[in-house]
Scaffold this active site. Structure first.
Site, PDB file in Angstrom:
ATOM      1  N   ASN A 268      -3.419   1.552   9.901  1.00 41.09           N
ATOM      2  CA  ASN A 268      -3.006   0.904   8.593  1.00 41.09           C
ATOM      3  C   ASN A 268      -2.032   1.760   7.633  1.00 41.09           C
ATOM      4  OD1 ASN A 268      -4.726   2.775   7.769  1.00 41.09           O
ATOM      5  ND2 ASN A 268      -5.893   1.396   6.194  1.00 41.09           N
ATOM      6  N   CYS A 269      -1.355   2.741   8.036  1.00 41.37           N
ATOM      7  CA  CYS A 269      -0.430   3.392   7.301  1.00 41.37           C
ATOM      8  C   CYS A 269       1.031   2.866   7.615  1.00 41.37           C
ATOM      9  CB  CYS A 269      -0.528   4.769   7.755  1.00 41.37           C
ATOM     10  SG  CYS A 269       0.794   5.963   7.056  1.00 41.37           S
ATOM     11  N   GLY A 270       1.620   2.703   6.535  1.00 43.79           N
ATOM     12  CA  GLY A 270       3.122   2.090   6.622  1.00 43.79           C
ATOM     13  C   GLY A 270       4.104   3.124   7.708  1.00 43.79           C
TER      14      GLY A 270
END
Length: 113
Positions: A9-11
């Site tokens: 879920n890290c950009g």
């Protein structure tokens, strides 16, 4: 084979995965939430980068743990990176010539294509 370390879920990890997929590069994804890097992995990364580059001082984990007040030395930073992998700047990409830390399309094109 390319290995990419991070969390889904890290950009920046999403951008890196998109880059790898767009360029049809094979990779293995290692999720920090399921598999914490070992001291051996950390030491191998440090042959190609610095603690300063790996240590994410801008993230919420750094702020929550009040690490700014601790004035950690290199040994202390390594200990925190191993027990709190969310302190590692993401993604970390291992490839045949070294590692890349963070997302940079320019560096990815130069080193992975």
């Amino acid at each position: 084979m390319i290995k990419i370390y991070g969390i889904k879920n890290c950009g920046s990890v999403k951008k890196a995965l998109n880059f790898l997929n767009t360029h049809n590069l094979e990779y293995e994804f290692i999720d920090f939430k399921k598999s914490t890097p070992t001291s051996e992995i950390l030491e191998s990364w440090l042959k190609n980068t610095t603690l300063e580059q790996l240590f994410n001082k801008k993230g919420t984990t750094y702020k929550k743990l009040n690490l700014k007040e601790l004035s950690l030395d290199d040994k202390g930073i390594k200990e925190y990176l191993l027990k709190e992998p969310m302190l590692i700047k993401r993604p970390v990409i291992e490839y045949n010539k070294g590692i890349l830390v963070g997302f940079s399309e320019e560096l990815y094109k130069k080193n992975l294509l």
